[in-house]
Design an enzyme around this catalytic site. Structure first.
Site, PDB file in Angstrom:
ATOM      1  N   GLY A  23      55.681  40.632  38.511  1.00 20.80           N
ATOM      2  CA  GLY A  23      55.071  41.643  37.669  1.00 20.80           C
ATOM      3  C   GLY A  23      53.574  41.417  37.555  1.00 20.80           C
ATOM      4  O   GLY A  23      53.056  40.361  37.925  1.00 20.80           O
ATOM      5  N   CYS A  24      52.857  42.432  37.041  1.00 25.76           N
ATOM      6  CA  CYS A  24      51.403  42.346  36.962  1.00 25.76           C
ATOM      7  C   CYS A  24      50.962  41.305  35.936  1.00 25.76           C
ATOM      8  O   CYS A  24      50.120  40.450  36.227  1.00 25.76           O
ATOM      9  CB  CYS A  24      50.808  43.719  36.664  1.00 25.76           C
ATOM     10  SG  CYS A  24      51.608  44.608  35.313  1.00 25.76           S
ATOM     11  N   TYR A  25      51.535  41.368  34.725  1.00 24.37           N
ATOM     12  CA  TYR A  25      51.152  40.366  33.721  1.00 24.37           C
ATOM     13  C   TYR A  25      51.469  38.956  34.215  1.00 24.37           C
ATOM     14  O   TYR A  25      50.612  38.062  34.116  1.00 24.37           O
ATOM     15  CB  TYR A  25      51.859  40.624  32.395  1.00 24.37           C
ATOM     16  CG  TYR A  25      51.381  41.846  31.634  1.00 24.37           C
ATOM     17  CD1 TYR A  25      50.046  41.962  31.240  1.00 24.37           C
ATOM     18  CD2 TYR A  25      52.261  42.865  31.284  1.00 24.37           C
ATOM     19  CE1 TYR A  25      49.614  43.066  30.518  1.00 24.37           C
ATOM     20  CE2 TYR A  25      51.834  43.973  30.563  1.00 24.37           C
ATOM     21  CZ  TYR A  25      50.510  44.076  30.180  1.00 24.37           C
ATOM     22  OH  TYR A  25      50.083  45.155  29.468  1.00 24.37           O
ATOM     23  N   THR A  58      51.556  37.714  37.117  1.00 27.83           N
ATOM     24  CA  THR A  58      50.594  37.261  38.115  1.00 27.83           C
ATOM     25  C   THR A  58      49.321  36.751  37.441  1.00 27.83           C
ATOM     26  O   THR A  58      48.774  35.702  37.806  1.00 27.83           O
ATOM     27  CB  THR A  58      50.259  38.429  39.079  1.00 27.83           C
ATOM     28  OG1 THR A  58      51.464  38.835  39.735  1.00 27.83           O
ATOM     29  CG2 THR A  58      49.217  38.018  40.107  1.00 27.83           C
ATOM     30  N   SER A  59      48.870  37.482  36.437  1.00 31.48           N
ATOM     31  CA  SER A  59      47.613  37.103  35.772  1.00 31.48           C
ATOM     32  C   SER A  59      47.762  35.843  34.927  1.00 31.48           C
ATOM     33  O   SER A  59      46.772  35.216  34.566  1.00 31.48           O
ATOM     34  CB  SER A  59      47.122  38.264  34.899  1.00 31.48           C
ATOM     35  OG  SER A  59      47.892  38.380  33.709  1.00 31.48           O
TER      36      SER A  59
END
Lengths: 346, 346, 346, 346
Positions: free
Chosen positions: D155-157, D159-160
């Site tokens: 997911g995007c979160y 990854t960050s």
């Protein structure tokens, strides 16, 4: 493997300069040999443009404050991304070394020094050079650009207006005295100007007309339309500032010429632009949107005939920083260097 | 202390409905007696509009799904903030009870059922009522609005166009066949429509024309201009969607009439509007900006004569949800109830 | 009819100054007697703030460059909306005339001149006055504000943080050494600063943390938390800049104190704030959103207990320019003048 | 000239699907052989994505509604860009043909079907496949990705969050029970969901937390952190929606572990990531900004040690649609096909 052509950017700190750096760094056939900026001298490109910081080149290359001769020795093409007025001063020393110059400012767009004075409010600083420059719009001056020593890249609004109007003027499809234009531009169009008017909270949730009725770009728009027509053309033009970073939408109102019956814009525009690599014709079923051109060198345009009024409405969209500035400059460079016109742009 | 007049809002879930609720809650002379919404029935106003949640009233008042008779009993003025088409259905039962109706939809703006069909694509659902409605623009129809039983509030674009054009048409200052308009609207103009086109990421960083060349609002604009002129007027109109929440900027191009010499717009506009409470004349030295009118019921407008083309350019700004919808509706209500016209609006 | 109390705004050209002017013009009990600005001296308020141009007062009232004595003669309350550092210089002459001062800058918020130096980087220009000022947060210092001669209005971030934390600290509900805060602010929070960082195209489509780890507001936040706790409290705080005009969202992470069982935040927050006119408790079923507080003097806040981690998360939203600056200043003024606390604010 | 590897995108109508199409069309080593979408079947890519309309391929290639077997015959790698839940259904038939699948949904990220049920609220539709999938984060699972038949893109979160935390967890530099995260995401993070919450006028001028305290992404974040630690890790995570199209900023608060003296994050992060092609370390002198990563596959991150609190603050920025979705998927594909990892991405 053939060697890359060295090029330089003079005055790379603004939005057009930054975009030019981005495009040149990614270009397969040229090498960014130098970037200059008085205020940034000594800093690496990576420091100033964190977006490009992963490219080895940007860490090695530092902004310089070099003199023209030195730059001219290191580069075959010199881009000037300087404020209006300053570009003319810088151009002369470069040209005198034999370097070829692509200027992104307005300084060499106007052929007539009187008109320059009328619109820019001061004498042209290098009127002798006006005759040498070629207006850098490949769709009109492709052949002249190839051999030019000095190319004057068009303004962003003029690009969005002239490309759609050119076939209409040349084919005498419209009343030449009745052209009215409304444009909407993103805020990068004002450059990286540190003025209250361009603060976030002044532009966000704001839409406003400005420079009414006589925006400076009128001078080059009318010059080029008049050239195409073979007679003096005066138009109406109103720009508006809208809260987007990039992009221009231009809506052009024209009266279909009295003697024209059954105008078929599809045939006319396709005839003119079917082979143009950066013109996308949307026809009369779709409408342009800045979000489809942002980051690209395309101009999208669409048209509608209003049978109620016998008018032809043409609507275009470009990225003001790419097709309206740095991308078009690169397109000119490609022509000047004999490279494929789309190199580094598609 | 005099008692407040009870009013009701039918269909309060959209942006115009919400703004109407906001204005009515703050109004010194009226009392919001009922708000209806099929989809929100049972919820309190505080739940649906957290912005107003501190007002005791919004906790007590719940959206109802009441029938017209019941609502009509409890309210002297009934606002319809319903989608086009639906309003006409709802109006009839209210009117038959003797209630007075202020309709924010387009349903009663057009006097000619044929034109309604041409622009809206279907038969008018209550053509008998067309003759009874008054177009709710106080700057034109103040006296008729006072006594009206059915007021049809103008569209947002028409408001921004008609007010500036009215004196020009009446005084025959411009060529009536040569009026061209470009407008830019914020996204609330589309209502709270849940469609892909209005998602944040489709509108943000996007500018686009739409509904070219025949937006529905043309029907009412031309109807009113023709009434003012005493002859049929057809105009050109292109709306654009821009990424702001609220606000419309309209730029109007007119040709100064051939027989007019030394047109003085200042005199003409001041003559028409010096006493209008919601018209602010900017003159020819300033330009309008949506950010100066957002949240207010004002229309700001400015003008420039272009001597090069003998055109008069007029540029206006309004808040599409206030002067372009709910504020103007309230202004009409004030007139209908004999209240000060600015009550609850300044 | 009782006469209105005259007040003055010194330094009215920024966003907080403009908002203060807006609120004062609409206030039922006070009269804006003077507005000063060196750079705007001689211009009318209507010229500078076109949004208010319809108010007769704004045409008559001109920005002045008056000296403190003159202003003090004409006004009972003097608001200082000046940059940090400058306010301290201006306050002294006003106070010496006996005038009462409401300062919106950070100059009188810190009681300890050493901490001021640590966070602001220079000696305090008027350390003698530090002991006289009252921190202008009515939810904590209501009684002291009523009689104060010098009120130091809280910063925007501190307002969004202190109000939710106060009951938690006082009731020893949380671990005092484990408070972590993340805030997001709109760009007006930076003031009308003409710097590259705040240009539209630098802020739009950008989110970024800044001033990590030691933003200046930490000094007042920790001072006030320590006062409430009766012991030294140090917190973690990270602000972020987000592309909206107005609004702050603050998310506060706290560890529920080890000896607390069955914490009921609803009971605790209602106990503290049920009667506060500008605190809206959202409970644990709704979450705050800047769009529900913009233009208002409210602080909305919500909470969630995370059973997985035994933490209490509190989330607040305010309008940084209203509750975070000018609205709160007006609330203080109402207290100082014995007016209803909500006058001119609801 | 070697032939290109054929690949297919199943479910290409959302933002991640569109970006994947963009990246695949520009990739030097693969050929987009098919794109499927039930709702768009029959339309050309050019019609649906006007941005790419100049590419010959997009005119020729039409969205299909093909069955898995047919698609599997024509493509070596199949990307699933489908909503959560649907992907699991589609994966099985593809995998049974021997095709290799890169899934962008959440369906195969969680190894434990119980945790899937806890966070996603329903039984996993294909629990047998969970053991086969590899979590598609090259910075952690590079070797496993090369040989995987089924890759579950993060997911995007996550990854960050995971990339910055990985070295801190593995080196035991921080207290594992005290990790708190605040993230801010652009609106494309919600997908092209046609819901009121994501309308322009609901998101513009709005900042809001959501999904507090238990966002679904917590399940994969904690799974991966626990794997790295070799013990169960639970964290605090609060996402916020901000009005930008693309980009995530994540601020991570960590307590430096009690037994660690003189932590040097520079050494630790450089040791872990100096050779990673898509990790840019900003150090402790610069801070991340979404605008520097938008359109790229980079994660930028910076750090600060707060000596006052003995905490290490780490702040990252990614483009949620590129490194947070489609770019990372392409990076995985490059590994699976033995191509240079940066092919088509720099």
């Amino acid at each position: 493997m053939t060697s890359k052509t060295p090029v330089a950017v003079v005055g790379a700190s603004g939005y057009a300069g930054e975009e030019l750096v981005r495009l040149l760094l990614a270009h397969p056939n040229v090498d960014l040999a130098a970037a200059t900026s008085r205020q940034l001298a000594g800093k690496s490109l990576a420091e100033v443009f964190p977006r490009f910081a992963h490219q080895t080149k940007t860490t090695a290359l530092k902004f310089s404050n070099s003199d023209p001769k030195e730059i001219a020795r290191s580069a075959k093409i010199i881009f000037l991304a300087l404020p209006h007025g300053l570009a003319a001063e810088f151009a002369e020393p470069f040209l005198s070394t034999g370097a070829r110059v692509v200027d992104l400012s307005a300084d060499f767009r106007i052929k007539d020094a009187d008109i320059y004075r009328e619109f820019y409010g001061h004498e042209h600083p290098a009127p002798d050079l006006l005759g040498k420059s070629v207006y850098g719009m490949p769709e009109i001056y492709r052949d002249q650009i190839r051999g030019a020593q000095l190319v004057a890249c068009p303004g962003c609004y003029p690009t969005s207006i002239l490309i759609p109007l050119r076939p209409l003027i040349r084919r005498k499809a419209i009343e030449r005295s009745r052209i009215l234009v409304a444009s909407m531009s993103g805020v990068t169009g004002a450059g990286r100007k540190v003025e209250t008017d361009y603060l976030f909270s002044e532009c966000n949730e704001s839409v406003r007309p400005y420079a009414v009725p006589k925006h400076r770009h009128l001078s080059e728009i009318e010059q080029e339309l008049s050239n195409l027509a073979g007679e003096r053309i005066t138009i109406q033009f109103t720009p508006h500032l809208v809260p987007i970073n990039r992009g221009i939408v231009t809506t052009i109102y024209t009266d279909i010429a009295g003697n024209v019956v059954n105008l078929d814009p599809e045939v006319m525009f396709s005839g003119a632009y079917a082979d143009e690599p950066f013109v996308r014709l949307l026809g009369d079923a779709r409408l342009p949107d800045t979000k489809h051109v942002v980051g690209t060198n395309f101009i999208d345009f669409a048209w509608k005939i209003d049978k109620r009024t016998n008018r032809l409405i043409v609507m275009s969209a470009i990225d003001n920083i790419v097709k309206g500035a740095s991308g078009q400059a690169l397109q000119c460079m490609n022509l000047m260097l004999g490279l494929p016109e789309t190199a580094g742009l598609i």
